[in-house]
Design an enzyme around this catalytic site. Structure first.
Site, PDB file in Angstrom:
ATOM      1  N   TYR A  27       0.841  -1.199   0.000  1.00 23.61           N
ATOM      2  CA  TYR A  27       0.000   0.000   0.000  1.00 23.61           C
ATOM      3  C   TYR A  27       0.872   1.242   0.000  1.00 23.61           C
ATOM      4  CZ  TYR A  27      -3.913   3.065   1.296  1.00 23.61           C
ATOM      5  OH  TYR A  27      -4.884   4.039   1.309  1.00 23.61           O
ATOM      6  N   ASP A  86       8.538   2.656   2.224  1.00 24.37           N
ATOM      7  CA  ASP A  86       7.334   3.360   2.632  1.00 24.37           C
ATOM      8  C   ASP A  86       7.161   3.117   4.123  1.00 24.37           C
ATOM      9  OD1 ASP A  86       4.765   4.123   3.307  1.00 24.37           O
ATOM     10  OD2 ASP A  86       3.905   3.519   1.384  1.00 24.37           O
ATOM     11  N   LYS A 145       1.425   9.659   9.290  1.00 25.95           N
ATOM     12  CA  LYS A 145       0.749   9.207  10.510  1.00 25.95           C
ATOM     13  C   LYS A 145       1.377   9.777  11.779  1.00 25.95           C
ATOM     14  CE  LYS A 145      -1.153   5.260   8.094  1.00 25.95           C
ATOM     15  NZ  LYS A 145      -2.578   5.268   7.884  1.00 25.95           N
TER      16      LYS A 145
HETATM   17  C1  LIG Z   1       2.063   2.147   4.017  1.00 28.56           C
HETATM   18  C2  LIG Z   1       1.181   3.318   3.689  1.00 28.56           C
HETATM   19  N1  LIG Z   1       1.595   4.195   2.769  1.00 28.56           N
HETATM   20  C3  LIG Z   1       0.856   5.266   2.444  1.00 28.56           C
HETATM   21  C4  LIG Z   1      -0.367   5.503   3.047  1.00 28.56           C
HETATM   22  C5  LIG Z   1      -1.182   6.675   2.640  1.00 28.56           C
HETATM   23  O1  LIG Z   1      -1.213   7.630   3.658  1.00 28.56           O
HETATM   24  P1  LIG Z   1      -2.405   8.703   3.728  1.00 28.56           P
HETATM   25  O2  LIG Z   1      -3.639   7.957   4.125  1.00 28.56           O
HETATM   26  O3  LIG Z   1      -1.929   9.698   4.749  1.00 28.56           O
HETATM   27  O4  LIG Z   1      -2.511   9.309   2.370  1.00 28.56           O
HETATM   28  C6  LIG Z   1      -0.832   4.611   4.006  1.00 28.56           C
HETATM   29  C7  LIG Z   1      -2.138   4.840   4.658  1.00 28.56           C
HETATM   30  O5  LIG Z   1      -2.616   4.066   5.458  1.00 28.56           O
HETATM   31  C8  LIG Z   1      -0.057   3.474   4.322  1.00 28.56           C
HETATM   32  O6  LIG Z   1      -0.502   2.555   5.197  1.00 28.56           O
END
Ligand SMILES: Cc1ncc(COP(=O)(O)O)c(C=O)c1O
Length: 431
Positions: free
Chosen positions: A141, A236, A264
């Site tokens: 993700y 990430d 986060k």
């Molecule tokens: C691993 C990861 N990357 C990126 C994101 C995207 O972040 P945002 O929801 O702040 O756009 C998330 C969101 O849960 C995530 O879990």
């Protein structure tokens, strides 16, 4: 134990929501719960029902909701102004703290969401390497951009490395820019790199993919593979940053990428995320350093917002205190062990995937090592989540996030609620 029930306020609001919001909600979670307030490790819905909260705002509230010190810092900044667009002292201090904490971070660029951070990190890698393609892992993700929505949650199994778009509205050409491999399969990643090394700008990976831990050697292997082939490695760390350790998963696993993304926790419950990495790569954000052609413009109205920055700084200060991570891991391990025991006593085939700061039950008798093996029996999972909510436990569709604010009493309450929910599940779905 008292069961929670929907009351009138929630019913009325849900009706309004169905009228004005597509699907009747914000699109984030499947439940219809409407939360009005949170304190510590608990939240209350609009009818006053209390839940032990393992959703944690999808992760940011690592020190708990409405932490008094975070609130005090935010209140002090509120009366001093809420956004300026220029640099501000708190944002600069937060960037300095990230640079001192996170191994790969020599420079930091702020954005507002993790999705943006990942989009820019991929663009940055392309700008730096002068190549277009990115390799990601199935089920990984990386936010909601066209690129990230390739093989995030494919409903059918495609053939690697061909990506499958997870959303309507994505141009077909985007599929040509992404390659997809199974997580934890270094051999497949290596053979794709061998075949496409002159086209690949980067490999992007969640060091812990959703709840799937990296096999020993996997992250180290990706590091070697990318370094040997002149390809950038992007971690990430939107979820894992400051959660697995103060320096994130890269310090927990001892593997330093070229670029990482954060979100986060660093915003302390406010919209703030970041791209961080090696100075020579991050220089693409600086026209003066790289010149017009290599320059990557990046502007955001709320980037480095001072309210988010003070909340993030105070959150990091709390996390730096001695014993914080030990306590977080202790709470998470008690929950994981407790859930495993209850499932075993009930004779249910399941695995607890993840690690102490974030985990969940997967209803499967296979080891969970990649996207396909992590799916398990989704219907049982959904039914259990509904039962848990009725017993006062709020969690994401496939994750428990643990916070510093969860108490021993919360753990005891949770295990009781879990045992009761499993007993009901067995009555509803015998066998
Ligand atoms: C691993 C990861 N990357 C990126 C994101 C995207 O972040 P945002 O929801 O702040 O756009 C998330 C969101 O849960 C995530 O879990």
């Amino acid at each position: 134990m008292t069961l929670v029930h929907s009351g009138n306020a929630e019913r009325d609001l849900a009706e309004t929501a169905r009228r004005v919001l597509p699907g009747g909600g914000f699109g984030n979670v499947s439940q219809e719960v409407i939360i009005a307030q949170g304190h510590g490790g608990r939240v209350r819905d609009v009818d006053g029902n209390e839940y032990v909260d393992y959703l944690l705002g999808s992760g940011p509230m690592l020190v708990g909701h409405a932490h008094p010190e975070v609130i005090e810092a935010v209140q002090a900044q509120l009366s001093a102004g809420t956004t300026f667009f220029t640099s501000n002292p708190h944002g600069i201090r937060l960037a300095a703290e990230i640079v001192s904490a996170v191994p790969c971070a020599e420079r930091v660029r702020f954005v507002s969401t993790g999705s943006e951070a990942d989009l820019y990190a991929m663009r940055l890698a392309r700008a730096h390497r002068g190549r277009d393609r990115i390799l990601k892992f199935e089920g990984g993700y990386h936010g909601m951009s066209d690129y990230a929505l390739m093989s995030l949650a494919p409903r059918r199994s495609g053939n690697f490395p061909q990506p499958i778009p997870d959303s309507a509205g994505i141009p077909k050409s985007v599929g040509d820019e992404m390659l997809v491999a199974p997580f934890n399969d270094l051999e497949t990643a290596a053979s794709l790199v061998r075949e496409h090394r002159d086209e690949l700008a980067a490999i992007i990976v969640e060091p812990v993919q959703r709840l799937i831990s990296p096999k020993p050697g996997f992250l180290e292997g990706l590091r070697r593979l990318t370094a040997d082939n002149g390809i950038l490695l992007i971690f990430d760390e939107v979820v894992t940053g400051f959660r697995f350790a103060y320096g994130g998963a890269q310090s927990y696993f001892g593997v330093t990428p070229d670029i990482c993304t954060l979100g986060k926790v660093i915003g302390g419950g406010f919209p703030l995320a970041a791209i961080a990495g090696r100075a020579d790569i991050m220089a693409h954000f600086d026209k003066g350093a790289v010149g017009e052609d290599a320059y990557l413009p990046q502007i955001g109205t709320l980037s480095g917002n001072p309210i988010a920055a003070v909340a993030g700084l105070k959150t990091l200060e709390i996390l730096r205190r001695p014993g914080s991570y030990e306590q977080l891991f202790r709470t998470g391990r008690s929950l994981m062990e407790g859930l495993a025991r209850i499932l075993e006593d009930a004779g249910i085939a399941a695995r607890i995937a993840g690690d102490a700061p974030m985990f969940d039950v997967v209803f499967t008798d296979r080891d969970v090592t990649d996207y396909r093996s992590s799916l398990g029996d989704q219907e049982t999972m959904k039914a259990l989540n509904v039962l848990l909510r009725r017993h006062g436990i709020l969690k994401g569709d496939s994750k428990y996030y643990v916070s510093l604010a969860h108490t021993e009493e919360d753990v005891r309450f949770t295990l009781e609620a879990f045992a009761a929910s499993i007993a009901e599940l067995r009555r509803l779905r015998p066998g």
